[in-house]
Each structure stands twice: as structure tokens, then as C-alpha cells.
Design a protein around this motif. Structure first.
Motif, mmCIF file in Angstrom:
data_model
loop_
_atom_site.group_PDB
_atom_site.id
_atom_site.type_symbol
_atom_site.label_atom_id
_atom_site.label_comp_id
_atom_site.label_asym_id
_atom_site.label_seq_id
_atom_site.Cartn_x
_atom_site.Cartn_y
_atom_site.Cartn_z
ATOM 1 N N ARG A 186 0.867 -1.188 0.000
ATOM 2 C CA ARG A 186 0.000 0.000 0.000
ATOM 3 C C ARG A 186 0.894 1.225 0.000
ATOM 4 N NH1 ARG A 186 -2.978 1.016 5.797
ATOM 5 N NH2 ARG A 186 -1.138 1.008 7.154
ATOM 6 N N ILE A 187 0.425 2.242 -0.702
ATOM 7 C CA ILE A 187 1.229 3.458 -0.884
ATOM 8 C C ILE A 187 0.366 4.684 -0.607
ATOM 9 C CG2 ILE A 187 2.821 4.675 -2.418
ATOM 10 C CD1 ILE A 187 2.712 2.205 -4.270
ATOM 11 N N PHE A 188 0.952 5.612 0.130
ATOM 12 C CA PHE A 188 0.329 6.910 0.368
ATOM 13 C C PHE A 188 1.283 7.968 -0.181
ATOM 14 C CE2 PHE A 188 -0.950 3.954 3.570
ATOM 15 C CZ PHE A 188 -2.266 4.238 3.885
ATOM 16 N N ALA A 189 0.758 8.911 -0.941
ATOM 17 C CA ALA A 189 1.587 10.004 -1.447
ATOM 18 C C ALA A 189 0.828 11.312 -1.268
ATOM 19 C CB ALA A 189 1.947 9.788 -2.914
ATOM 20 N N ALA A 190 1.574 12.377 -0.976
ATOM 21 C CA ALA A 190 0.917 13.654 -0.658
ATOM 22 C C ALA A 190 1.680 14.831 -1.215
ATOM 23 C CB ALA A 190 0.793 13.802 0.858
ATOM 24 N N THR B 11 15.629 9.957 -5.408
ATOM 25 C CA THR B 11 16.580 10.559 -4.466
ATOM 26 C C THR B 11 15.983 11.763 -3.748
ATOM 27 O OG1 THR B 11 17.491 11.820 -6.303
ATOM 28 C CG2 THR B 11 18.632 9.782 -5.714
ATOM 29 N N SER B 12 14.986 12.408 -4.361
ATOM 30 C CA SER B 12 14.407 13.616 -3.750
ATOM 31 C C SER B 12 12.940 13.763 -4.151
ATOM 32 C CB SER B 12 15.189 14.854 -4.194
ATOM 33 O OG SER B 12 14.473 16.030 -3.901
ATOM 34 N N VAL B 13 12.082 13.772 -3.149
ATOM 35 C CA VAL B 13 10.645 13.970 -3.389
ATOM 36 C C VAL B 13 10.393 15.361 -3.973
ATOM 37 C CG1 VAL B 13 8.393 14.219 -2.263
ATOM 38 C CG2 VAL B 13 9.912 12.367 -1.586
ATOM 39 N N THR B 14 11.081 16.367 -3.417
ATOM 40 C CA THR B 14 10.813 17.741 -3.876
ATOM 41 C C THR B 14 11.281 17.974 -5.312
ATOM 42 O OG1 THR B 14 12.835 18.431 -2.715
ATOM 43 C CG2 THR B 14 10.741 18.842 -1.608
ATOM 44 N N THR B 15 12.324 17.260 -5.736
ATOM 45 C CA THR B 15 12.757 17.375 -7.135
ATOM 46 C C THR B 15 11.639 16.910 -8.063
ATOM 47 O OG1 THR B 15 15.080 17.064 -6.569
ATOM 48 C CG2 THR B 15 14.465 16.605 -8.844
ATOM 49 N N LEU B 16 11.000 15.794 -7.713
ATOM 50 C CA LEU B 16 9.895 15.278 -8.530
ATOM 51 C C LEU B 16 8.698 16.234 -8.501
ATOM 52 C CD1 LEU B 16 10.065 11.490 -7.545
ATOM 53 C CD2 LEU B 16 10.804 12.527 -9.698
ATOM 54 N N LEU B 17 8.382 16.768 -7.320
ATOM 55 C CA LEU B 17 7.272 17.727 -7.222
ATOM 56 C C LEU B 17 7.571 18.972 -8.044
ATOM 57 C CD1 LEU B 17 6.517 17.426 -3.395
ATOM 58 C CD2 LEU B 17 5.039 16.635 -5.248
ATOM 59 N N GLU B 18 8.822 19.395 -8.018
ATOM 60 C CA GLU B 18 9.245 20.571 -8.788
ATOM 61 C C GLU B 18 9.135 20.308 -10.292
ATOM 62 O OE1 GLU B 18 10.905 24.575 -8.687
ATOM 63 O OE2 GLU B 18 9.454 23.374 -7.641
ATOM 64 N N GLN B 19 9.284 19.055 -10.674
ATOM 65 C CA GLN B 19 9.134 18.671 -12.080
ATOM 66 C C GLN B 19 7.663 18.545 -12.491
ATOM 67 O OE1 GLN B 19 11.392 15.048 -12.496
ATOM 68 N NE2 GLN B 19 13.360 16.075 -12.170
ATOM 69 N N GLY B 20 6.770 18.740 -11.515
ATOM 70 C CA GLY B 20 5.342 18.708 -11.829
ATOM 71 C C GLY B 20 4.628 17.424 -11.461
ATOM 72 N N TYR B 21 5.323 16.527 -10.777
ATOM 73 C CA TYR B 21 4.692 15.264 -10.386
ATOM 74 C C TYR B 21 3.536 15.516 -9.416
ATOM 75 C CZ TYR B 21 8.028 11.878 -12.342
ATOM 76 O OH TYR B 21 8.769 11.093 -13.189
ATOM 77 N N THR B 22 2.434 14.825 -9.641
ATOM 78 C CA THR B 22 1.309 14.826 -8.700
ATOM 79 C C THR B 22 1.482 13.627 -7.765
ATOM 80 O OG1 THR B 22 0.001 13.371 -10.111
ATOM 81 C CG2 THR B 22 -0.231 15.766 -10.483
ATOM 82 N N PRO B 23 0.727 13.566 -6.664
ATOM 83 C CA PRO B 23 0.795 12.370 -5.812
ATOM 84 C C PRO B 23 0.508 11.079 -6.590
ATOM 85 C CG PRO B 23 -0.254 14.130 -4.605
ATOM 86 C CD PRO B 23 -0.065 14.636 -6.008
ATOM 87 N N GLU B 24 -0.457 11.144 -7.525
ATOM 88 C CA GLU B 24 -0.754 9.955 -8.339
ATOM 89 C C GLU B 24 0.473 9.521 -9.149
ATOM 90 O OE1 GLU B 24 -4.750 12.090 -7.883
ATOM 91 O OE2 GLU B 24 -2.662 12.665 -8.138
ATOM 92 N N GLN B 25 1.172 10.506 -9.706
ATOM 93 C CA GLN B 25 2.360 10.191 -10.508
ATOM 94 C C GLN B 25 3.524 9.713 -9.640
ATOM 95 O OE1 GLN B 25 2.358 14.036 -12.448
ATOM 96 N NE2 GLN B 25 1.822 13.142 -14.429
ATOM 97 N N VAL C 198 3.103 7.838 -7.005
ATOM 98 C CA VAL C 198 2.755 6.422 -6.800
ATOM 99 C C VAL C 198 3.146 5.595 -8.018
ATOM 100 C CG1 VAL C 198 0.821 4.811 -6.515
ATOM 101 C CG2 VAL C 198 0.899 6.903 -5.143
ATOM 102 N N GLU C 199 2.843 6.115 -9.205
ATOM 103 C CA GLU C 199 3.186 5.408 -10.450
ATOM 104 C C GLU C 199 4.704 5.260 -10.585
ATOM 105 O OE1 GLU C 199 1.599 3.899 -12.921
ATOM 106 O OE2 GLU C 199 -0.430 4.226 -12.152
ATOM 107 N N LYS C 200 5.425 6.297 -10.198
ATOM 108 C CA LYS C 200 6.887 6.269 -10.281
ATOM 109 C C LYS C 200 7.465 5.156 -9.394
ATOM 110 C CE LYS C 200 11.047 8.634 -10.786
ATOM 111 N NZ LYS C 200 11.721 8.590 -12.079
ATOM 112 N N ILE C 201 6.848 4.981 -8.232
ATOM 113 C CA ILE C 201 7.337 3.982 -7.280
ATOM 114 C C ILE C 201 6.941 2.566 -7.697
ATOM 115 C CG2 ILE C 201 7.148 3.153 -4.889
ATOM 116 C CD1 ILE C 201 6.607 6.160 -4.121
ATOM 117 N N ALA C 202 5.698 2.403 -8.126
ATOM 118 C CA ALA C 202 5.176 1.034 -8.313
ATOM 119 C C ALA C 202 4.409 0.851 -9.611
ATOM 120 C CB ALA C 202 4.281 0.681 -7.124
ATOM 121 N N GLY C 203 4.754 1.651 -10.622
ATOM 122 C CA GLY C 203 3.979 1.661 -11.861
ATOM 123 C C GLY C 203 3.827 0.326 -12.562
#
Length: 289
Positions: free
Chosen positions: A16-20, A200-214, A216-221
Motif C-alpha cells: 500500500r502506498i500513500f503520497a501527498a 533521491t528527492s521527493v521535492t525534485t519530482l514535485l518541482e518537475q510537476g509530479y502529482t501524488p498519483e504520478q 505512486v506510479e513512479k514507485i510502483a507503476g
């Protein structure tokens, strides 16, 4: 919905995965407490974790408290969350300024120092559940990973991040918690280990425009992700003059009378949101009755 938490499963419910995303939540906390950048980062990480862990609880009235007590200049952080995505918190010393770490980033570990993490779950029983662990890195995410593995026996991976603007406002904030079910297959574990190496960095992905859904996909797509729901999250304090009145009543008649005898209004501040409540003498007399 700006800040929200996604709940998902993958690999036929083996994980199970939670992303925010919590940028506005952390910014509201920064404004309320006027925190320095490193204090904002530390508080923001724990607020994000608290918001996610709060939504793991089942009952409408369940309350989670995360408490860090450390030897660093920040001294401590307290965060409280409910199961509906409401979260609030504060740092003991909000104005801490220390040099960047060896990577040139905000030194959260240095600000927190050595210490302990308490996880308190009030689920309406006679006694709340209390879990305690020694801080491993004081970076907060790794400490929660250690807590889940040792206190709750749930193999987990926690990623948390807060990125600041040059004007010290919050640029990005968010995180994820990934948990393995007891029946998870070895191949799933190996896949996740490889996948997490690339984050390596959650904020780098968020800065690239990743949503919580994305996220999750990045981790377990490749494991067949199923999004269960998303829950709005916000910095919210339920303090009120009425609640503060009850706190004043609880100090007892003698103490209240002493305050009245001094003849000056009193000001009571809420730790969690810094709101001030002023009680005039007449109001204190009413409470004494």
C-alpha cells in the motif's frame, strides 16, 4: 483541491502506498509560527508524515500525535493529525538559524539533533497506543521508516521533503509512505528496492510537476497500481475561546482567583497555531463562577 493525499495499492494488495503534496499546509504553518527555513523544513516534513499517518487511522475521532524531542537547537517538534486530513504542529524554537549541511542543503538533522520519536495514537480506548524509537538520522523520513519496522513490524519506506524559495516561503512540500503486507513476494520486494533507488528527492519530482498519483506510479507503476481515493489535507487548528476557557477552568479556583486579584487581562496563546485569546477580568470572573 491543492494539498491532498492519495491512497493506493499495488501488486494485488501486496503493498500500500500513500503520497501527498502539502505545499500550502506547510506554508500556512510557516506563516503561523514565523519559522526559519530549517525550522520550516523540519516541521514541514513531520506535518506531511502526520497528515499521511493520520489518514491511516480508521475512526472519525482517532487522533495521532508525532513528537520529536532532540538535543539540537530546535529542541522539539509536535504534530497532531486526525483521520480526515487535518494536521497542525509547532517547533519549540522556530527561529533557529544554522549553516547548511555538507550537501549545501538545509541541515534538518543538525537542527533536530539526537533524541527520540514518540508516536501516540488515541483511538478512544482507555489508554492511547504509544510507540517510541531512538532517532536514527534525525532527517525524519528515515526515523519513521525505522519506527514502522521496529515498533509496528511493518517494512516501510518513507520519503519526505520541503523545498524553500529564496524569500523563505515554501516552494514545494510532500512525501510518500510505502508499506509491504506480510504476504508480499520476494520479487515485489526486489522491484521496489530498485525503484526506490531512483527516487533521491521527493521535492525534485514535485518541482518537475509530479502529482501524488504520478509519485505512486513512479514507485510502483509496473506492479498494477490501483488508486483507492484521495483526501484533501490542510493545516487546521480547532482551538477556540471556548476550548481555552475550559483550560483556564482546569487550573482551579484558587489560581483563577489569583489572576483576577492581579487586576489585569490575561493573554493565552495556542501552541499549535499561535492564535492569541485575551480574557478580560469580567470574563475571568464568569469562568470562576
Amino acid at each position: 483541491m491543492s494539498d491532498y493525499i492519495v491512497r493506493a495499492t499495488a501488486a494485488n494488495n501486496q503493498i500500500r502506498i500513500f503520497a501527498a503534496t502539502t505545499k500550502e499546509t506547510v506554508e500556512k504553518a510557516r506563516i503561523a509560527h514565523n519559522t526559519s527555513p530549517v525550522a520550516t523544513a523540519a516541521l514541514g516534513r513531520l506535518l506531511t508524515a502526520g497528515a499521511i499517518m493520520g489518514t491511516m487511522m480508521k475512526g472519525d475521532k482517532d487522533i495521532l500525535t508525532l513528537q520529536i524531542k532532540g538535543s539540537g537547537p530546535i529542541e522539539g517538534i509536535t504534530v497532531t493529525a486526525d483521520s480526515k486530513g487535518n494536521v497542525k504542529g509547532y517547533v519549540n524554537e522556530p527561529n533557529v538559524l544554522i549553516p547548511a549541511n555538507n550537501n549545501g542543503k538545509l541541515d534538518v538533522a543538525g537542527a533536530v539533533g539526537e533524541g527520540i520519536l514518540n508516536v501516540i495514537k488515541d483511538m478512544g480506548m482507555k489508554e492511547p497506543y504509544v510507540g517510541q524509537t531512538v532517532l536514527q538520522t534525525s532527517e525524519i523520513a528515515e526515523d519513521l521508516t525505522f519506527y514502522f519496522a521496529n515498533s509496528e513490524q511493518i517494512p516501510s519506506s518513507v520519503g519526505l521533503g520541503v523545498l524553500m524559495e529564496k524569500d523563505n516561503t515554501v516552494k514545494q512540500a510532500g512525501g510518500f509512505i510505502l508499506q509491504l503486507m506480510p504476504f508480499a513476494e520476494e520479487s515485489v520486494v526486489e522491484y521496489l528496492e530498485e525503484s526506490l533507488k531512483n527516487i533521491t528527492s521527493v521535492t525534485t519530482l514535485l518541482e518537475q510537476g509530479y502529482t501524488p498519483e504520478q509519485l505512486v506510479e513512479k514507485i510502483a507503476g509496473d506492479l498494477g497500481v490501483e488508486i483507492m481515493d484521495n483526501i484533501p489535507t490542510r493545516f487546521y487548528c480547532n482551538c477556540s475561546k471556548d476550548r481555552i476557557s475550559k483550560a483556564i477552568i482546569s487550573i482551579g479556583k484558587e489560581e483563577t482567583q489569583n489572576i483576577i486579584d492581579e487586576g489585569k487581562p490575561i493573554e493565552v496563546k495556542c501552541h499549535f497555531c499561535n492564535t492569541n485569546y485575551v480574557f478580560e477580568i469580567d470574563e475571568l470572573k464568569e469562568l470562576l463562577k
